[in-house]
Every structure is written in structure tokens, then in C-alpha cells.
Design a protein around this motif. Sequence first.
Motif, PDB file in Angstrom:
ATOM      1  N   LEU A  65     -87.010  56.063  49.202  1.00 24.02           N
ATOM      2  CA  LEU A  65     -86.525  57.439  49.222  1.00 24.02           C
ATOM      3  C   LEU A  65     -85.016  57.492  49.435  1.00 24.02           C
ATOM      4  O   LEU A  65     -84.352  58.407  48.948  1.00 24.02           O
ATOM      5  N   SER A  66     -84.463  56.532  50.167  1.00 18.00           N
ATOM      6  CA  SER A  66     -83.018  56.527  50.364  1.00 18.00           C
ATOM      7  C   SER A  66     -82.284  56.201  49.070  1.00 18.00           C
ATOM      8  O   SER A  66     -81.124  56.560  48.913  1.00 18.00           O
ATOM      9  N   TRP A  67     -82.945  55.521  48.132  1.00 18.89           N
ATOM     10  CA  TRP A  67     -82.334  55.231  46.842  1.00 18.89           C
ATOM     11  C   TRP A  67     -82.539  56.367  45.850  1.00 18.89           C
ATOM     12  O   TRP A  67     -81.923  56.380  44.790  1.00 18.89           O
ATOM     13  N   ARG A  72     -80.966  59.520  41.176  1.00 19.37           N
ATOM     14  CA  ARG A  72     -81.072  60.797  40.466  1.00 19.37           C
ATOM     15  C   ARG A  72     -79.703  61.220  39.939  1.00 19.37           C
ATOM     16  O   ARG A  72     -79.584  61.657  38.790  1.00 19.37           O
ATOM     17  N   ARG A  73     -78.644  61.059  40.746  1.00 20.77           N
ATOM     18  CA  ARG A  73     -77.298  61.418  40.296  1.00 20.77           C
ATOM     19  C   ARG A  73     -76.851  60.524  39.141  1.00 20.77           C
ATOM     20  O   ARG A  73     -76.256  60.993  38.171  1.00 20.77           O
ATOM     21  N   MET A  74     -77.162  59.231  39.227  1.00 21.64           N
ATOM     22  CA  MET A  74     -76.767  58.310  38.168  1.00 21.64           C
ATOM     23  C   MET A  74     -77.512  58.634  36.871  1.00 21.64           C
ATOM     24  O   MET A  74     -76.907  58.656  35.791  1.00 21.64           O
ATOM     25  N   MET A  75     -78.792  58.890  36.974  1.00 19.49           N
ATOM     26  CA  MET A  75     -79.563  59.214  35.770  1.00 19.49           C
ATOM     27  C   MET A  75     -79.093  60.528  35.155  1.00 19.49           C
ATOM     28  O   MET A  75     -79.003  60.658  33.939  1.00 19.49           O
ATOM     29  N   ARG A  83     -70.691  57.863  30.993  1.00 17.91           N
ATOM     30  CA  ARG A  83     -70.053  57.589  32.284  1.00 17.91           C
ATOM     31  C   ARG A  83     -68.894  58.510  32.583  1.00 17.91           C
ATOM     32  O   ARG A  83     -68.575  58.746  33.732  1.00 17.91           O
ATOM     33  N   ASN A  84     -68.228  59.000  31.581  1.00 22.37           N
ATOM     34  CA  ASN A  84     -67.034  59.793  31.814  1.00 22.37           C
ATOM     35  C   ASN A  84     -67.349  61.219  32.248  1.00 22.37           C
ATOM     36  O   ASN A  84     -66.448  61.938  32.679  1.00 22.37           O
ATOM     37  N   PRO A  88     -71.401  67.500  39.302  1.00 20.02           N
ATOM     38  CA  PRO A  88     -70.933  68.328  40.428  1.00 20.02           C
ATOM     39  C   PRO A  88     -71.496  67.865  41.768  1.00 20.02           C
ATOM     40  O   PRO A  88     -70.935  68.164  42.812  1.00 20.02           O
ATOM     41  N   GLU A  89     -72.589  67.112  41.750  1.00 24.98           N
ATOM     42  CA  GLU A  89     -73.195  66.651  42.994  1.00 24.98           C
ATOM     43  C   GLU A  89     -72.553  65.369  43.508  1.00 24.98           C
ATOM     44  O   GLU A  89     -72.682  65.044  44.676  1.00 24.98           O
ATOM     45  N   ASP A  90     -71.885  64.638  42.639  1.00 20.56           N
ATOM     46  CA  ASP A  90     -71.354  63.324  43.020  1.00 20.56           C
ATOM     47  C   ASP A  90     -69.867  63.425  43.311  1.00 20.56           C
ATOM     48  O   ASP A  90     -69.055  63.509  42.402  1.00 20.56           O
ATOM     49  N   PRO A  91     -69.478  63.398  44.582  1.00 17.59           N
ATOM     50  CA  PRO A  91     -68.063  63.526  44.915  1.00 17.59           C
ATOM     51  C   PRO A  91     -67.259  62.266  44.579  1.00 17.59           C
ATOM     52  O   PRO A  91     -66.030  62.317  44.556  1.00 17.59           O
ATOM     53  N   LYS A  92     -67.906  61.148  44.304  1.00 17.33           N
ATOM     54  CA  LYS A  92     -67.198  59.900  44.051  1.00 17.33           C
ATOM     55  C   LYS A  92     -66.685  59.798  42.618  1.00 17.33           C
ATOM     56  O   LYS A  92     -65.972  58.879  42.283  1.00 17.33           O
TER      57      LYS A  92
END
Length: 96
Positions: A65-67, A72-75, A83-84, A88-92
Motif C-alpha cells: 500500500l505504501s507503493w 498511481r502517480r507514475m502510471m 515523461r515530460n 498536478p499531484e506530483d510535486p517532484k
Amino acid sequence: MDKQKRADSPTVDLHPWPLPVSTRMLNIAKAVIGAAMVLILIAQILPANLLGGMMNHFFTILLLLSWAGPARRMMRRYTSGGRNNQSPEDPKTEDA
């Protein structure tokens, strides 16, 4: 003469023995004994090897669950065009 003997004799303070226990200590003792009874009950109902296996499964599920969030953000990022693209959910993934 009896009155003088009584007046000269030391007074005796009577203290209850054993000393009474405070209610705070009684509540702590009750909680400790209750927790011990629950642990003994669980140990009697579930064998140790079954309990260990359950804990192993529990921590494995927590790890998976921690993964889930980063996966989900990567997918979502890769399915939305590569990739470019910035999620909006990923601040990195901010542009530098």
C-alpha cells in the motif's frame, strides 16, 4: 494519680497497614492486568506460528500500500502522454 499517668503516657498514632493504594495506581494496575489477559487470550486462541504469519501478511500489505501512491502517480503520468507531462499531484516533477 491515674490522671497523671494517663497524661504522661505518649499518644499512639494508629496507621492502617498495609497502606492504602491510590486510585491512580489501581487504574494503572487494572489496565496492565487487562492487557495481559487480552494477550494471553489471543495467544490461547491463535497459535504463535499463525500469529507470526498474520503479522508477516499485515506488513507485506502495508508495504504494498505504501507503493500504491507513487505507482498511481507514475502510471497516470505515463498514460497521459509521457515523461515530460507534469502531474498536478506530483510535486517532484516541477520545471526547473
